[in-house]
Design an enzyme around this catalytic site. Structure first.
Site, PDB file in Angstrom:
ATOM      1  N   LYS A   8       0.840  -1.204   0.000  1.00 31.33           N
ATOM      2  CA  LYS A   8       0.000   0.000   0.000  1.00 31.33           C
ATOM      3  C   LYS A   8       0.871   1.249   0.000  1.00 31.33           C
ATOM      4  CE  LYS A   8       0.842   1.295   4.459  1.00 31.33           C
ATOM      5  NZ  LYS A   8       1.735   2.388   4.769  1.00 31.33           N
ATOM      6  N   ASP A 144      -2.667  -1.946   9.942  1.00 33.20           N
ATOM      7  CA  ASP A 144      -2.654  -1.963   8.475  1.00 33.20           C
ATOM      8  C   ASP A 144      -3.144  -3.304   7.903  1.00 33.20           C
ATOM      9  OD1 ASP A 144      -1.572   0.557   8.547  1.00 33.20           O
ATOM     10  OD2 ASP A 144       0.428  -0.026   7.884  1.00 33.20           O
TER      11      ASP A 144
HETATM   12  P1  ATP Z   1       4.245  -0.115   7.788  1.00 30.03           P
HETATM   13  O1  ATP Z   1       4.159   0.542   6.462  1.00 30.03           O
HETATM   14  O2  ATP Z   1       3.051  -0.987   8.127  1.00 30.03           O
HETATM   15  O3  ATP Z   1       4.654   0.773   8.908  1.00 30.03           O
HETATM   16  P2  ATP Z   1       6.710  -1.193   6.900  1.00 30.03           P
HETATM   17  O4  ATP Z   1       6.385  -1.472   5.481  1.00 30.03           O
HETATM   18  O5  ATP Z   1       7.498   0.033   7.176  1.00 30.03           O
HETATM   19  O6  ATP Z   1       5.397  -1.202   7.743  1.00 30.03           O
HETATM   20  P3  ATP Z   1       7.349  -3.961   7.291  1.00 30.03           P
HETATM   21  O7  ATP Z   1       8.003  -4.413   6.034  1.00 30.03           O
HETATM   22  O8  ATP Z   1       5.967  -4.375   7.538  1.00 30.03           O
HETATM   23  O9  ATP Z   1       7.515  -2.395   7.489  1.00 30.03           O
HETATM   24  O10 ATP Z   1       8.309  -4.492   8.456  1.00 30.03           O
HETATM   25  C1  ATP Z   1       8.588  -3.853   9.663  1.00 30.03           C
HETATM   26  C2  ATP Z   1       9.326  -4.847  10.557  1.00 30.03           C
HETATM   27  O11 ATP Z   1       8.441  -5.908  10.884  1.00 30.03           O
HETATM   28  C3  ATP Z   1      10.509  -5.519   9.885  1.00 30.03           C
HETATM   29  O12 ATP Z   1      11.699  -4.830  10.121  1.00 30.03           O
HETATM   30  C4  ATP Z   1      10.527  -6.907  10.475  1.00 30.03           C
HETATM   31  O13 ATP Z   1      11.409  -6.981  11.586  1.00 30.03           O
HETATM   32  C5  ATP Z   1       9.134  -7.143  10.998  1.00 30.03           C
HETATM   33  N1  ATP Z   1       8.343  -8.170  10.271  1.00 30.03           N
HETATM   34  C6  ATP Z   1       7.554  -9.085  10.821  1.00 30.03           C
HETATM   35  N2  ATP Z   1       6.969  -9.860   9.907  1.00 30.03           N
HETATM   36  C7  ATP Z   1       7.367  -9.430   8.709  1.00 30.03           C
HETATM   37  C8  ATP Z   1       7.091  -9.846   7.384  1.00 30.03           C
HETATM   38  N3  ATP Z   1       6.302 -10.884   7.104  1.00 30.03           N
HETATM   39  N4  ATP Z   1       7.658  -9.130   6.387  1.00 30.03           N
HETATM   40  C9  ATP Z   1       8.454  -8.080   6.672  1.00 30.03           C
HETATM   41  N5  ATP Z   1       8.776  -7.681   7.913  1.00 30.03           N
HETATM   42  C10 ATP Z   1       8.243  -8.340   8.942  1.00 30.03           C
END
Ligand code: ATP
Length: 306
Positions: A8, A144
């Protein structure tokens, strides 16, 4: 059981005052884009998680936990608990959504695991878990997660988890510039609070942007580009000043909208057409302002069994 689930971008992210429970009230306009993780769930002796980079993608997956820290594993346990079965499943995740990139990849995987495990363990004829139940379980895992189940374009209020679909016409063309290394979402919110404390002004109650809703409903890409806002952009730029160069490069190359995606560090650029997106992506690639440059369209469907 294989489920495909979208990333997203937030078209509007308005952060209200800090609440007593430590969360913020948000107005969060989510838009799903055609950058997909794929999760496969196979019956096994116990719960395991493996994480790979999706074919054709350059996403670095070394930071992704393969134990219960992985949101997909927690989702599987939650579904098993609800259905009264053992969480005996091998989850394989193929990632194309940047990790800790502000595109809700972890939440997407959790949504995919909810759907895949429900399909694997629930009765096909008399299911115990409805779509609304899955949305509720999703909200328990993270604000989310419910959006990754529904996809499209939607307005999130509360912590972001109360969703209303938004009317959107046509297809929008996006270019995403990923960055080396992630940004922690809690750290960006903390920086946002710190900045506001330092400014000493009262934080207004977040409201849905009328300009944004009109741009979406009429499918007007230029108006959409002009209406994009993100309250987490200023704190993300303070924590990662190099993103300024990335945003400037996109704007100077003709992007009709440019912003940090969610809590960053991925930057999102809106293009006028598919050709314009290809041109913009090529320029950003050559300028070397991103770790990788990917194109996608929105809105994309939510988690789907394939
Ligand atoms: P958001 O946009 O919801 O704030 P994000 O995109 O910045 O999230 P994610 O890729 O969801 O960040 O990952 C944040 C942290 O969550 C990662 O650094 C990791 O340690 C942990 N994590 C747990 N499960 C997952 C997964 N399936 N994929 C990626 N990261 C994960």
């Amino acid at each position: 059981m294989t489920v495909r689930v979208p990333a997203k971008v937030n078209l509007q992210l308005s952060v209200g005052p800090l609440r007593d429970d430590g969360y913020h009230d948000l107005v969060n306009v989510f838009h799903a884009v055609s950058l997909f993780d794929e999760l496969t769930a196979v019956p096994a002796a116990g719960l395991t998680v493996t994480v790979q980079t999706a074919p054709g993608s350059r996403v670095a997956v070394d930071g992704v936990p393969t134990d219960d820290g992985n949101l997909a594993a927690r989702a599987a346990r939650l579904v098993a608990g609800r259905l009264g079965v053992e969480p005996a499943v091998a989850l394989r995740i193929r990632k194309a959504i940047p990790v800790a990139g502000g595109m809700a990849g972890g939440s997407a995987d959790a949504a995919a695991a909810l759907l895949a495990c429900a399909r694997l363990w629930d009765s096909p004829d008399e299911p115990l878990l409805s779509r609304d139940d899955l949305l509720e379980l999703g909200a328990e895992l993270g604000s989310d997660v419910p959006f990754a189940l529904i996809g499209g374009t939607a307005i999130g209020t509360g912590r972001g988890e109360q969703l209303t679909p938004a009317l959107a016409r046509g297809t929008f063309h996006w270019v995403f510039a990923t960055a080396d290394g992630g940004l922690s979402t809690p750290a960006v919110y903390a920086e946002c609070d710190r900045l506001r404390d330092a400014q000493g002004e009262e934080t207004p109650w977040p409201e849905v942007s009328e300009e944004l809703m009109t741009a979406l409903a009429t499918g007007d890409a230029k108006a959409l580009g002009a209406a994009l806002t993100n309250d987490l952009q200023a704190p993300a730029l303070l924590l990662r000043p190099s993103l300024r160069r990335t945003l400037d490069a996109g704007r100077e190359s003709g992007a009709i909208g440019a912003l940090v995606s969610g809590s960053g560090p991925t930057c999102a650029f809106l293009a006028e057409s598919v050709e314009h997106a290809a041109e913009l992506a090529a320029i950003l690639d050559v300028e070397g302002v991103a770790e990788s440059v990917v194109r996608a369209t929105g809105p994309a469907p939510g988690a789907t069994v394939i």
